[in-house]
Design a protein around this motif. Structure first.
Motif, mmCIF file in Angstrom:
data_model
loop_
_atom_site.group_PDB
_atom_site.id
_atom_site.type_symbol
_atom_site.label_atom_id
_atom_site.label_comp_id
_atom_site.label_asym_id
_atom_site.label_seq_id
_atom_site.Cartn_x
_atom_site.Cartn_y
_atom_site.Cartn_z
ATOM 1 N N ASP A 160 0.845 -1.213 0.000
ATOM 2 C CA ASP A 160 0.000 0.000 0.000
ATOM 3 C C ASP A 160 0.872 1.252 0.000
ATOM 4 O O ASP A 160 0.651 2.191 0.773
ATOM 5 C CB ASP A 160 -0.932 0.007 1.213
ATOM 6 C CG ASP A 160 -1.887 -1.181 1.218
ATOM 7 O OD1 ASP A 160 -2.247 -1.642 0.118
ATOM 8 O OD2 ASP A 160 -2.251 -1.629 2.306
ATOM 9 N N ILE A 161 1.849 1.266 -0.879
ATOM 10 C CA ILE A 161 2.887 2.301 -0.875
ATOM 11 C C ILE A 161 2.432 3.548 -1.628
ATOM 12 O O ILE A 161 1.936 3.468 -2.750
ATOM 13 C CB ILE A 161 4.183 1.754 -1.507
ATOM 14 C CG1 ILE A 161 4.711 0.566 -0.683
ATOM 15 C CG2 ILE A 161 5.237 2.835 -1.634
ATOM 16 C CD1 ILE A 161 5.801 -0.223 -1.391
ATOM 17 N N GLU A 162 2.618 4.705 -0.979
ATOM 18 C CA GLU A 162 2.368 6.008 -1.612
ATOM 19 C C GLU A 162 3.620 6.863 -1.412
ATOM 20 O O GLU A 162 4.032 7.090 -0.274
ATOM 21 C CB GLU A 162 1.173 6.708 -0.967
ATOM 22 C CG GLU A 162 -0.132 5.933 -1.036
ATOM 23 C CD GLU A 162 -1.224 6.575 -0.184
ATOM 24 O OE1 GLU A 162 -1.050 7.760 0.208
ATOM 25 O OE2 GLU A 162 -2.207 5.899 0.115
ATOM 26 N N VAL A 163 4.218 7.314 -2.507
ATOM 27 C CA VAL A 163 5.421 8.142 -2.430
ATOM 28 C C VAL A 163 5.292 9.279 -3.442
ATOM 29 O O VAL A 163 4.901 9.035 -4.595
ATOM 30 C CB VAL A 163 6.703 7.335 -2.724
ATOM 31 C CG1 VAL A 163 7.944 8.217 -2.612
ATOM 32 C CG2 VAL A 163 6.820 6.140 -1.781
ATOM 33 N N ASP A 164 5.606 10.501 -3.037
ATOM 34 C CA ASP A 164 5.583 11.617 -3.979
ATOM 35 C C ASP A 164 6.600 12.673 -3.571
ATOM 36 O O ASP A 164 7.101 12.674 -2.437
ATOM 37 C CB ASP A 164 4.190 12.244 -4.083
ATOM 38 C CG ASP A 164 3.740 12.892 -2.784
ATOM 39 O OD1 ASP A 164 4.242 13.991 -2.454
ATOM 40 O OD2 ASP A 164 2.894 12.315 -2.077
ATOM 41 N N LEU A 165 6.908 13.553 -4.525
ATOM 42 C CA LEU A 165 7.812 14.671 -4.292
ATOM 43 C C LEU A 165 7.018 15.974 -4.310
ATOM 44 O O LEU A 165 6.085 16.130 -5.103
ATOM 45 C CB LEU A 165 8.902 14.731 -5.367
ATOM 46 C CG LEU A 165 9.973 13.641 -5.329
ATOM 47 C CD1 LEU A 165 10.800 13.683 -6.606
ATOM 48 C CD2 LEU A 165 10.880 13.803 -4.108
ATOM 49 N N LEU A 166 7.421 16.921 -3.449
ATOM 50 C CA LEU A 166 6.720 18.196 -3.344
ATOM 51 C C LEU A 166 7.730 19.335 -3.243
ATOM 52 O O LEU A 166 8.557 19.355 -2.330
ATOM 53 C CB LEU A 166 5.827 18.200 -2.092
ATOM 54 C CG LEU A 166 5.133 19.521 -1.741
ATOM 55 C CD1 LEU A 166 4.090 19.874 -2.798
ATOM 56 C CD2 LEU A 166 4.500 19.435 -0.354
ATOM 57 N N ASP A 167 7.681 20.281 -4.175
ATOM 58 C CA ASP A 167 8.493 21.490 -4.069
ATOM 59 C C ASP A 167 7.970 22.325 -2.903
ATOM 60 O O ASP A 167 6.785 22.629 -2.834
ATOM 61 C CB ASP A 167 8.407 22.313 -5.355
ATOM 62 C CG ASP A 167 9.168 21.681 -6.501
ATOM 63 O OD1 ASP A 167 10.180 21.009 -6.246
ATOM 64 O OD2 ASP A 167 8.756 21.859 -7.655
ATOM 65 N N ASP A 168 8.855 22.719 -1.994
ATOM 66 C CA ASP A 168 8.415 23.431 -0.789
ATOM 67 C C ASP A 168 9.497 24.398 -0.312
ATOM 68 O O ASP A 168 10.087 24.238 0.756
ATOM 69 C CB ASP A 168 8.095 22.409 0.308
ATOM 70 C CG ASP A 168 7.212 22.980 1.400
ATOM 71 O OD1 ASP A 168 6.764 24.132 1.260
ATOM 72 O OD2 ASP A 168 6.988 22.271 2.405
ATOM 73 N N PRO A 169 9.805 25.442 -1.100
ATOM 74 C CA PRO A 169 10.875 26.373 -0.738
ATOM 75 C C PRO A 169 10.573 27.142 0.535
ATOM 76 O O PRO A 169 9.410 27.411 0.863
ATOM 77 C CB PRO A 169 10.942 27.304 -1.953
ATOM 78 C CG PRO A 169 9.583 27.218 -2.577
ATOM 79 C CD PRO A 169 9.121 25.809 -2.348
ATOM 80 N N ALA A 170 11.628 27.487 1.261
ATOM 81 C CA ALA A 170 11.506 28.255 2.515
ATOM 82 C C ALA A 170 12.274 29.561 2.370
ATOM 83 O O ALA A 170 13.458 29.559 2.024
ATOM 84 C CB ALA A 170 12.050 27.442 3.685
ATOM 85 N N THR A 171 11.603 30.675 2.641
ATOM 86 C CA THR A 171 12.222 31.992 2.539
ATOM 87 C C THR A 171 12.643 32.475 3.926
ATOM 88 O O THR A 171 11.870 32.399 4.884
ATOM 89 C CB THR A 171 11.243 33.008 1.926
ATOM 90 O OG1 THR A 171 10.857 32.546 0.619
ATOM 91 C CG2 THR A 171 11.893 34.377 1.791
ATOM 92 N N LEU A 172 13.868 32.968 4.018
ATOM 93 C CA LEU A 172 14.425 33.448 5.280
ATOM 94 C C LEU A 172 14.839 34.908 5.138
ATOM 95 O O LEU A 172 14.891 35.453 4.025
ATOM 96 C CB LEU A 172 15.623 32.597 5.680
ATOM 97 C CG LEU A 172 15.319 31.117 5.936
ATOM 98 C CD1 LEU A 172 16.569 30.284 5.815
ATOM 99 C CD2 LEU A 172 14.709 30.937 7.313
ATOM 100 N N GLU A 173 15.153 35.518 6.253
ATOM 101 C CA GLU A 173 15.682 36.877 6.217
ATOM 102 C C GLU A 173 17.151 36.826 5.833
ATOM 103 O O GLU A 173 17.898 35.990 6.360
ATOM 104 C CB GLU A 173 15.529 37.543 7.583
ATOM 105 C CG GLU A 173 14.084 37.765 8.008
ATOM 106 C CD GLU A 173 13.989 38.375 9.394
ATOM 107 O OE1 GLU A 173 15.050 38.745 9.956
ATOM 108 O OE2 GLU A 173 12.863 38.476 9.908
ATOM 109 N N PRO A 174 17.579 37.680 4.898
ATOM 110 C CA PRO A 174 18.995 37.670 4.520
ATOM 111 C C PRO A 174 19.881 38.071 5.691
ATOM 112 O O PRO A 174 19.437 38.732 6.631
ATOM 113 C CB PRO A 174 19.065 38.711 3.394
ATOM 114 C CG PRO A 174 17.879 39.594 3.608
ATOM 115 C CD PRO A 174 16.812 38.724 4.208
#
Length: 247
Positions: free
Chosen positions: A179-193
């Motif tokens: 019952d395998i479910e695998v996926d990829l998700l783009d999830d960028p994180a923005t920080l303070e410079p």
């Protein structure tokens, strides 16, 4: 051997891990009486949330970092009667005496190169029919950051392993999951410079490369990596996993 972490700095940062944890917890189907193994429990953020979902259950908190588990114990003070805290390497058979009902993990498995051994060890402690729900960095994760690391060091950035979907499905099947479910998700994180970005990079993303250098070079190395990023964004790609151990 698992890396030792700066647990205090880790907990002080604006971690996207908090959202990853909530998202992964939402994929669990719990009655509230189960025993859940938190693989790579860190400082206990998700362990604490798991306890709220398990009013009559337990959590087995496993991590390879002594400092992280020290922070976990402090954070869970008063609730440790329902938590088994174990310092262990996930690439080796886990010292868990009784099978657990569910295995849960957030932001850990990309630090492990041998996913076949990892999944075998998880299957060994998970009861037949039990669910394995996890997320970690996946194929393409932090590609720009690693490019900056390689540019500064002049050598490959090989501390992490970012698996793809097909290979993950295959390794899960080989180790007795269905019952395998695998996926990829783009999830960028923005920080303070500036300071926030550099502290986050040095502690969370490129820490293993920092550890290889003399302490006198740490700050300069992190600054040089940060300065090569086109914007203060960590280009995360998350690998989401849900599978059941065969009965």
């Amino acid at each position: 051997m698992p890396r030792e972490w700066d647990a205090t700095t880790y907990d002080s940062l604006p971690l996207p891990h908090k959202f990853w944890g909530k998202r992964t917890l939402a994929r669990l189907d719990l009655a509230g009486t189960e025993t859940v193994l938190d693989a790579g429990a860190g400082t206990g953020r998700d362990t604490l949330a798991l306890l709220d979902l398990l009013p009559e259950g337990r959590v087995v908190a496993v991590d390879g970092s002594v400092k992280m588990l020290t922070q976990l114990r402090a954070k869970l003070d008063g609730k440790l009667d329902r938590v088994d805290v174990i310092n262990a390497d996930l690439t080796k058979p886990l010292p868990v005496e009784q099978p657990v009902d569910t295995v849960f993990s957030v932001a850990t498995f990309h630090w492990i190169h041998d996913h076949s051994a990892l999944f075998a060890n998880i299957a060994q402690v998970l009861r037949p029919g039990g669910w394995f729900v996890a997320e970690c960095g996946g194929q393409g994760c932090v590609r720009r950051v690693l490019g900056a690391v390689e540019d500064v060091l002049g050598q490959p950035a090989d501390a992490a392993y970012f698996a793809g979907v097909d290979e993950t499905v295959e390794r899960l099947r080989e180790n007795g999951f269905t019952d395998i479910e695998v996926d990829l998700l783009d999830d960028p994180a923005t920080l303070e410079p500036g300071e926030q970005l550099e502290s986050y990079l040095g502690t969370v993303v490129i820490g293993p490369y920092v550890d290889r250098l003399p302490e006198s070079e740490h700050r300069t190395f992190v600054h040089n990596v940060a300065s090569r990023l086109p914007e203060p964004v960590i280009d995360y790609v998350r690998l989401n996993i849900r599978a059941r151990r065969k009965g």
